[in-house]
Design a protein around this motif. Structure first.
Motif, PDB file in Angstrom:
ATOM      1  N   TYR A 193      21.647 -46.640 -20.794  1.00  0.00           N
ATOM      2  CA  TYR A 193      21.445 -47.933 -21.473  1.00  0.00           C
ATOM      3  C   TYR A 193      22.620 -48.282 -22.378  1.00  0.00           C
ATOM      4  CZ  TYR A 193      16.826 -48.646 -19.561  1.00  0.00           C
ATOM      5  OH  TYR A 193      15.796 -48.885 -18.695  1.00  0.00           O
ATOM      6  N   GLY A 194      23.324 -47.273 -22.867  1.00  0.00           N
ATOM      7  CA  GLY A 194      24.548 -47.547 -23.610  1.00  0.00           C
ATOM      8  C   GLY A 194      25.599 -48.191 -22.719  1.00  0.00           C
ATOM      9  N   ARG A 195      25.631 -47.741 -21.470  1.00  0.00           N
ATOM     10  CA  ARG A 195      26.610 -48.275 -20.525  1.00  0.00           C
ATOM     11  C   ARG A 195      26.167 -49.612 -19.944  1.00  0.00           C
ATOM     12  NH1 ARG A 195      29.564 -43.784 -18.448  1.00  0.00           N
ATOM     13  NH2 ARG A 195      30.510 -45.197 -16.966  1.00  0.00           N
ATOM     14  N   GLU A 196      24.862 -49.780 -19.772  1.00  0.00           N
ATOM     15  CA  GLU A 196      24.330 -51.013 -19.175  1.00  0.00           C
ATOM     16  C   GLU A 196      23.181 -51.538 -20.030  1.00  0.00           C
ATOM     17  OE1 GLU A 196      25.304 -52.952 -16.962  1.00  0.00           O
ATOM     18  OE2 GLU A 196      26.586 -51.842 -15.587  1.00  0.00           O
ATOM     19  N   PRO A 197      23.537 -52.174 -21.161  1.00  0.00           N
ATOM     20  CA  PRO A 197      22.482 -52.556 -22.113  1.00  0.00           C
ATOM     21  C   PRO A 197      21.487 -53.585 -21.574  1.00  0.00           C
ATOM     22  CG  PRO A 197      24.689 -53.174 -22.899  1.00  0.00           C
ATOM     23  CD  PRO A 197      24.885 -52.448 -21.628  1.00  0.00           C
ATOM     24  N   ARG A 198      21.838 -54.352 -20.558  1.00  0.00           N
ATOM     25  CA  ARG A 198      20.926 -55.389 -20.060  1.00  0.00           C
ATOM     26  C   ARG A 198      20.012 -54.902 -18.945  1.00  0.00           C
ATOM     27  NH1 ARG A 198      22.434 -60.404 -22.066  1.00  0.00           N
ATOM     28  NH2 ARG A 198      24.155 -60.119 -23.503  1.00  0.00           N
ATOM     29  N   LEU A 199      20.135 -53.623 -18.608  1.00  0.00           N
ATOM     30  CA  LEU A 199      19.288 -53.038 -17.572  1.00  0.00           C
ATOM     31  C   LEU A 199      17.821 -53.200 -17.942  1.00  0.00           C
ATOM     32  CD1 LEU A 199      20.133 -51.346 -15.038  1.00  0.00           C
ATOM     33  CD2 LEU A 199      19.699 -49.315 -16.418  1.00  0.00           C
ATOM     34  N   GLY A 200      16.975 -53.461 -16.941  1.00  0.00           N
ATOM     35  CA  GLY A 200      15.548 -53.592 -17.197  1.00  0.00           C
ATOM     36  C   GLY A 200      14.965 -52.312 -17.768  1.00  0.00           C
ATOM     37  N   PRO A 201      13.803 -52.421 -18.410  1.00  0.00           N
ATOM     38  CA  PRO A 201      13.213 -51.228 -19.026  1.00  0.00           C
ATOM     39  C   PRO A 201      12.699 -50.239 -17.974  1.00  0.00           C
ATOM     40  CG  PRO A 201      11.725 -53.106 -19.185  1.00  0.00           C
ATOM     41  CD  PRO A 201      13.006 -53.624 -18.594  1.00  0.00           C
ATOM     42  N   GLY A 202      12.669 -48.972 -18.347  1.00  0.00           N
ATOM     43  CA  GLY A 202      12.025 -47.969 -17.499  1.00  0.00           C
ATOM     44  C   GLY A 202      12.954 -47.090 -16.700  1.00  0.00           C
ATOM     45  N   ALA A 203      14.275 -47.304 -16.801  1.00  0.00           N
ATOM     46  CA  ALA A 203      15.190 -46.441 -16.056  1.00  0.00           C
ATOM     47  C   ALA A 203      15.235 -45.064 -16.711  1.00  0.00           C
ATOM     48  CB  ALA A 203      16.584 -47.056 -16.008  1.00  0.00           C
ATOM     49  N   LEU A 204      15.289 -44.018 -15.905  1.00  0.00           N
ATOM     50  CA  LEU A 204      15.179 -42.649 -16.431  1.00  0.00           C
ATOM     51  C   LEU A 204      16.519 -41.936 -16.500  1.00  0.00           C
ATOM     52  CD1 LEU A 204      11.987 -41.569 -14.461  1.00  0.00           C
ATOM     53  CD2 LEU A 204      12.146 -42.537 -16.761  1.00  0.00           C
ATOM     54  N   GLY A 205      17.476 -42.413 -15.749  1.00  0.00           N
ATOM     55  CA  GLY A 205      18.771 -41.736 -15.725  1.00  0.00           C
ATOM     56  C   GLY A 205      19.568 -42.268 -14.555  1.00  0.00           C
ATOM     57  N   ALA A 206      20.753 -41.726 -14.365  1.00  0.00           N
ATOM     58  CA  ALA A 206      21.605 -42.244 -13.298  1.00  0.00           C
ATOM     59  C   ALA A 206      22.619 -41.207 -12.865  1.00  0.00           C
ATOM     60  CB  ALA A 206      22.335 -43.506 -13.769  1.00  0.00           C
ATOM     61  N   LEU A 207      23.124 -41.404 -11.673  1.00  0.00           N
ATOM     62  CA  LEU A 207      24.288 -40.659 -11.195  1.00  0.00           C
ATOM     63  C   LEU A 207      25.465 -41.632 -11.247  1.00  0.00           C
ATOM     64  CD1 LEU A 207      25.852 -38.393  -9.743  1.00  0.00           C
ATOM     65  CD2 LEU A 207      24.923 -39.257  -7.586  1.00  0.00           C
ATOM     66  N   GLU A 208      26.518 -41.221 -11.954  1.00  0.00           N
ATOM     67  CA  GLU A 208      27.677 -42.087 -12.071  1.00  0.00           C
ATOM     68  C   GLU A 208      28.739 -41.698 -11.055  1.00  0.00           C
ATOM     69  OE1 GLU A 208      30.156 -41.525 -15.445  1.00  0.00           O
ATOM     70  OE2 GLU A 208      31.144 -43.462 -15.219  1.00  0.00           O
ATOM     71  N   ILE A 209      29.242 -42.700 -10.333  1.00  0.00           N
ATOM     72  CA  ILE A 209      30.347 -42.499  -9.393  1.00  0.00           C
ATOM     73  C   ILE A 209      31.476 -43.409  -9.864  1.00  0.00           C
ATOM     74  CG2 ILE A 209      31.068 -42.584  -6.975  1.00  0.00           C
ATOM     75  CD1 ILE A 209      28.821 -40.608  -7.358  1.00  0.00           C
TER      76      ILE A 209
END
Lengths: 429, 481
Positions: free
Chosen positions: B139-155
Motif C-alpha cells: 500500500y505504500g507503493r500503491e496507495p490507491r489500491l482497493g482494500p483487502g490486498a494481502l501482499g504482492a510479488l514484485e517484478i
C-alpha cells in the motif's frame, strides 16, 4: 529556458461564446492586458459549426451559429482583447492543489498569487504569468467508448460535434442511412445536419418515455422516434451496418444503418481545471463555482459550458460578461470579506445544480436563479431547499422538468442559508 | 535504394524472392527485419492494409520479463532473450518503453500462498530480481489500491511499451534495407514445385513456391508463415496440418489520462486455477489499461466488445483500483490471441517444404519478437537457405509517442525549425500537424485514419474525434495519391 516568458493581467482560456464574452467585457472595463487563447485555428467555439439559426438569444429566428460566432469574436476584438488562435495551454507551472471542497473560493489576491501557465503555438513555447485566469474550455459529447456501447469498431459513428464539422466545415461524405441517439435539441440539430448532407434519418432514439406535448411541438413525422430505448450494440467491422436497441421491456431491435450519431451526454472539457487542482462538483463534473464564477483556486474563474454541460450559447456569453466584475474586483484587491462557501447538492433524480457553492454575501447567480438538470421527467415538481434539516425554501415549477433541458431555482433563499452550516440540499418532490 | 511498399494493383514482377514472410504483424515484421540484414531478396506480405493490423495492435502493451513462463519452454527462452533485445532496440530507435515494474497482488489467502511458488518459478526462468512484499509495503507503493490486498510479488523489470511503434519500426527498417512490403495482399493458395531459375545467389535448394494472392502471383523459394490467427490455414494450403488456431478474445478498456496518477506499477493478477485474471497497467501514452477478458471463439474476425465483458472488467477494476471507475473511458477494444491448444510457441521448420511455421504466438509475442526472428532465421539456415554474410542495418528513429519522453509540442527546437510542430491538431493527445505530415509521408505510410492514429495518436484521445476527427480525416485524405 526555451520558453518566451510574458505577463498579462487576465488570461482567458477558450474563445467560444463564454471566453469571448469574458474577454470583451474585461477589456472594455479596463482590466489591462486581456489575452484570449484559442486552441483551434478559428475562434468562436462550437457555434462555428452549428448552421441552424436561433443564436443570439431569440427563440425563433436569430442568427446562425457561424454568424453568432463571428459577432462574439468581433465584440471581443473591438473591445481591445488580444485574441490568439492556434495556441494551446498545455499546463500549469504552479499547480498547487487548492484543497478540499470545504475550503472553496478564497480571496486576498497578491502578486505572489499570480498564475503561470505553459503554452504551445506555431510561434513556439511560452510561459505566461497572469494575475487572473478565466477558464472557458467548454464541453463535449461523450463518445461511444465512454458510453460503453459494445460491439465492433466500425466507421460511421459520430458525435454531433464531429458530424457538424465533417459536414459544415469539411464537406466530407457521411453516409446514407442514419440513426440519431438522443432527443434533446442537440439531437434535432444533428438530424438537421444529416438531412443537409443528404443522409436519411431513419430513427431517433431516446431512453425517455414518450412526451405528448413534445410530439405536438416537434417536427412531427419527419422520422420515427423510438422511446424508452437504449443502444446496446453496434455491428459492422469496417463500416457500421446496424444499431441494436433494447426497449425498457426487454425487446431488442436491430436497425440497419451506416451512420449513428451519439448526441448530448455532455461532459465538461475539464482537463486544465483538474490539472490545476481545482475542486470539481460531483454533479456537473466541472469546477465547483460560486455565483461570482470563482473556483476553489483564488484568481481562477470559470465560465460557460465547462461549468454545466450544456446551456445555450447566449447563456455562456452572458456568464462570460457577468464574470468580468468579480475578476476586476480580484485584480483590484477589493474582494468582499471572506465567507466560507457552502456546497449545494441535489438528490436523485436531479443530476446537478449550477452554481454549486454559495458566494460572498449578496452575490446572486446569473438572472437571480440557479440552473438544474434532471435524469427523468418530473411533472410540476416542487423543489425543496434544505440545510441541516431546516427548510430554506420550496418552489413549484410551472412546467415539467425534462431530461436534457434546463429548469431553474430562484436564488431568494440564499440569505437564509447559514454560512457556517452544512451542505444545502435541493430535492424534487 | 527506393523503398518498395505496394498497397494495390498487381504485384510487381521480377525475380523470385528468396524468402517471403506471410503476415505483417509484430512477428512477421521482426522476421523481415532480421532477414533484411542478409543479401537476400525478401518479401513481407500482409492481407490487411497496414502493418500490425491484426492481433499486434490490440494487446496489453507490456514488455515482459518472462518470469512466469513455463520453465524450459521455447517461449520462456525467447521471451527472456527477446525482452533484452527489444529493450535495447527500443532505446536506440525511439520506441517508448517505461520500466514501471509489476506487482502481482494477492487478494486472498489462496493467492498469497501462491506467491513464493511464483517467485521460485521466476528464479527457474533466470529472473532473480523478484521480491515478496507485505501488505504495508504494497500500500505504500500503491496507495490507491482497493482494500483487502494481502501482499504482492514484485517484478521490477516488467515494462510498458508502445505496441504500435514496435512493428512499424521493424517494417520501416526492413523496407529501407530492401525488403519488399506488399500490403492488401491476401494469400489464397500455395503451389510448391521444382525451381530451376538462376536469378538468385543460391541455387542449392531446388524448388519454389507460387503463391496466388489477391494481388496476383508471387514466387518465392522459402516461406515463413507468420500469419498469426491464420497460420493454421496457411499451413493447410501447403498440406501441413499440425495445429488449429482458436481465437481467444481479450477485451480491454483504456481510461482517461486523468487516471494515470492513480497507479504506479503494472498490477498483475495472481494466476490461479480459475484463470489468469485481469490486470491494471499504465500505458506509455499516459492512460490506464484494464483487462483483458479471456473467451474462446470460433470467429477469427470477431473483435467486438461485449456488454458482459465490459461489465466483468468494471467489476474487476473496481476491486483493484476503485477510483479508476470514476474516470472516463477513452477507448474499448478487443484483441484475439492465437491459441493453439498448447502452452508454448509452435515454431517449426519443414525442410521438405522449405518453410518455417511460426504459430501459437500469444500475448508474449511482442516481447519475444526479435528473439523469434533470430530463431526463425536460424531455422531457415538449417533447412538450406544460404543466408550469406549479415550486415548491420542502418538505425531507424521512430517518432516518439510516449509521455515519458519529450513530444514535439514541448520541443522549442523543433517548433523553431518548423512551426508545424507547434500547430496542435489533435488536442486531447496534443498531436501536431508536423507529426501527422511526417506519418503520412513515412516509409510505411498509414492505410487508413486508424493507421494514422497508431502512428501519431491523432484522434485516439478522450474526445475520440469530437474536436479533431474531420480535420485529421481531411489531412489523411489530402495525402492520398
Amino acid at each position: 529556458m526555451t520558453r518566451n516568458e510574458r505577463a498579462v493581467d487576465v488570461l482567458v482560456v477558450g474563445a467560444g461564446p463564454a471566453g469571448l464574452g469574458a474577454g470583451a467585457e474585461l477589456a472594455a472595463s479596463g482590466a489591462g492586458r486581456v489575452e484570449i487563447l484559442e486552441r483551434e485555428l478559428d475562434a468562436g467555439g462550437v457555434p462555428r459549426h452549428c448552421h441552424h439559426s436561433g443564436f443570439g438569444g431569440r427563440l425563433r429566428g436569430g442568427d446562425t451559429g457561424p454568424d453568432y460566432a463571428r459577432q462574439c469574436v468581433r465584440a471581443a476584438v473591438r473591445a481591445g482583447a488580444v485574441l490568439r488562435t492556434g495556441v494551446t495551454v498545455t499546463g500549469w507551472v504552479n499547480a498547487t492543489t487548492a484543497g478540499s471542497a470545504a475550503d472553496g473560493p478564497a480571496d486576498a489576491p497578491s502578486p505572489a498569487g499570480a498564475h503561470v501557465l505553459d503554452v504551445t503555438g506555431p510561434a513556439g513555447l511560452e510561459r505566461i504569468t497572469a494575475r487572473a485566469v478565466v477558464l472557458a474550455t467548454g464541453a463535449r459529447e461523450r463518445p461511444r467508448s465512454a458510453r460503453l456501447i459494445p460491439g465492433g469498431r466500425p466507421s460511421g459513428v459520430y458525435t454531433t460535434g464531429e458530424l457538424q464539422q465533417a459536414v459544415h466545415l469539411y464537406g466530407q461524405p457521411v453516409g446514407s442511412r442514419a440513426v440519431v441517439i438522443g432527443n434533446e435539441p442537440v439531437g434535432h440539430a444533428a438530424a438537421d445536419t444529416l438531412r443537409t448532407a443528404g443522409v436519411e434519418v431513419v430513427a431517433m432514439v431516446t431512453d425517455q418515455p414518450p412526451s405528448p406535448v413534445a410530439a405536438l411541438l416537434r417536427l412531427q413525422g419527419r422520422c420515427p422516434l423510438l422511446t424508452r430505448a437504449t443502444v446496446i450494440g453496434l455491428s459492422g467491422r469496417a463500416r457500421l451496418t446496424g444499431v441494436t436497441l433494447r426497449h425498457e421491456d426487454g425487446r431488442t431491435l436491430t436497425v440497419p444503418c451506416d451512420t449513428v450519431v451519439l448526441t448530448g451526454d455532455f461532459v465538461p472539457d475539464h482537463e486544465l481545471a483538474r490539472r490545476g487542482g481545482l475542486t470539481l462538483d460531483p454533479g456537473t463534473r466541472g469546477p465547483a463555482y460560486d455565483p461570482e464564477y470563482r473556483t476553489s483556486r483564488p484568481g481562477v474563474f470559470a465560465v460557460g459550458n465547462l461549468l454545466h454541460g450544456v446551456e445555450r450559447a447566449g447563456v455562456a456569453s452572458s456568464e462570460g460578461r457577468a464574470a468580468a466584475a468579480p475578476v476586476l474586483r480580484h485584480l483590484a484587491g477589493t474582494v468582499p470579506p471572506a465567507r466560507r462557501p457552502v456546497p449545494l447538492a441535489v438528490d436523485a433524480p436531479l443530476l446537478w445544480i449550477a452554481p454549486n457553492r454559495t458566494g460572498p454575501a449578496g452575490a446572486r447567480p446569473l438572472r437571480g436563479r440557479f440552473v438544474l438538470r434532471t435524469a427523468r421527467r418530473l411533472d410540476h415538481p416542487v423543489l425543496v431547499v434544505t440545510q441541516d434539516g431546516r427548510e430554506l425554501d420550496r418552489q413549484r415549477l410551472l412546467l415539467p422538468a425534462v431530461p436534457g433541458r434546463p429548469f431553474h431555482l430562484g436564488a431568494g433563499w440564499l440569505e437564509r442559508a447559514d454560512p457556517h452550516g452544512g451542505t444545502v440540499r435541493i430535492t424534487a418532490v | 535504394m527506393t523503398p518498395t511498399v505496394t498497397t494495390s494493383g498487381d504485384l510487381p514482377g521480377g525475380a523470385t524472392y528468396d524468402v517471403t514472410v506471410i503476415g505483417g504483424g509484430v512477428v512477421g515484421a521482426a522476421v523481415a527485419r532480421e532477414l533484411a540484414k542478409y543479401p537476400l531478396r525478401t518479401a513481407l506480405v500482409e492481407a490487411r492494409d497496414d502493418i500490425g493490423e491484426g492481433t499486434s495492435k490490440a494487446n496489453t502493451a507490456i514488455l515482459h520479463t518472462g518470469f512466469d513462463a513455463v520453465p524450459g519452454s521455447l517461449e520462456a527462452r525467447l521471451v527472456r532473450e527477446g525482452q533484452r533485445l527489444l529493450a535495447g532496440y527500443a532505446t536506440g530507435s525511439g520506441i517508448p518503453v517505461e520500466r514501471v515494474g509489476a506487482l502481482l497482488v494477492a487478494w486472498d489467502e489462496e493467492q498469497r500462498a501462491l506467491l513464493p511458488g511464483l517467485l521460485a518459478k521466476a528464479e527457474r526462468n533466470g529472473y532473480h530480481a523478484g521480491r515478496l512484499l507485505g501488505a504495508e509495503e504494497l500500500y505504500g507503493r500503491e496507495p490507491r489500491l482497493g482494500p483487502g490486498a494481502l501482499g504482492a510479488l514484485e517484478i521490477p523489470d516488467e515494462s510498458i511499451i508502445c505496441p504500435w511503434t514496435t512493428p512499424l519500426a521493424y517494417a520501416t527498417q526492413a523496407v529501407r534495407a530492401g525488403v519488399h512490403l506488399h500490403l492488401g495482399c491476401r494469400v489464397l493458395s500455395i503451389e510448391s514445385g521444382p525451381y530451376s531459375g538462376s536469378d538468385t545467389g543460391s541455387g542449392a535448394a531446388g524448388g519454389r513456391h507460387t503463391l496466388t494472392t489477391s494481388r496476383g502471383p508471387l514466387h518465392t523459394r522459402y516461406l515463413v508463415n507468420a500469419a498469426g490467427l491464420y497460420a493454421d490455414e496457411i499451413d493447410r494450403r501447403m498440406g501441413l496440418d499440425t495445429f488449429t488456431v482458436t481465437p481467444r478474445r481479450g477485451e480491454l478498456m483504456v481510461f482517461d489520462k486523468l487516471a494515470r496518477d492513480l497507479v504506479r506499477h503494472i498490477l498483475l493478477p495472481v494466476p490461479t486455477a480459475a484463470g489468469k485474471g485481469v490486470l491494471v497497467a499504465p500505458t506509455v501514452f499516459g492512460n490506464v489499461l484494464l483487462g483483458p477478458t479471456s473467451e474462446e471463439l470460433d470467429d477469427k474476425t470477431d473483435t467486438d466488445s461485449s456488454a458482459d465483458g465490459l461489465h466483468f472488467l468494471q467489476e474487476k477494476g473496481r476491486r483493484i483500483l476503485p477510483e479508476l471507475l470514476d474516470e472516463e473511458v477513452t477507448a474499448v477494444y478487443a484483441g484475439l490471441r492465437a491459441a493453439t491448444g498448447q502452452e508454448d510457441y509452435r515454431i517449426q521448420a519443414h525442410p521438405d517444404r522449405r518453410c518455417v511455421t511460426v504459430g501459437g504466438i500469444r500475448s508474449t509475442g511482442l516481447t519475444a519478437s526479435m528473439a523469434i526472428a533470430a530463431h526463425v532465421t536460424g531455422l531457415l539456415d538449417g533447412i538450406g537457405l544460404d543466408l550469406g554474410t549479415p550486415r548491420e542495418l542502418p538505425a531507424v528513429t521512430m517518432p516518439n509517442l510516449g509521455e515519458a519522453f519529450p513530444r514535439p509540442y514541448l520541443r522549442a527546437d523543433l517548433i523553431g525549425r518548423d512551426p508545424a510542430y507547434g500547430t496542435i491538431v489533435c488536442h486531447c493527445e496534443r498531436v501536431t500537424l508536423g507529426e501527422i505530415r511526417d506519418a503520412l509521408s513515412a516509409t510505411v505510410p498509414p492505410g487508413s485514419p486508424d493507421g494514422l492514429r497508431r502512428r501519431t495518436r491523432a484522434g485516439g484521445g478522450r474526445c475520440q474525434g469530437f474536436a479533431c476527427g474531420p480535420a485529421v480525416r481531411a489531412l489523411f485524405e489530402g495525402a492520398r495519391p
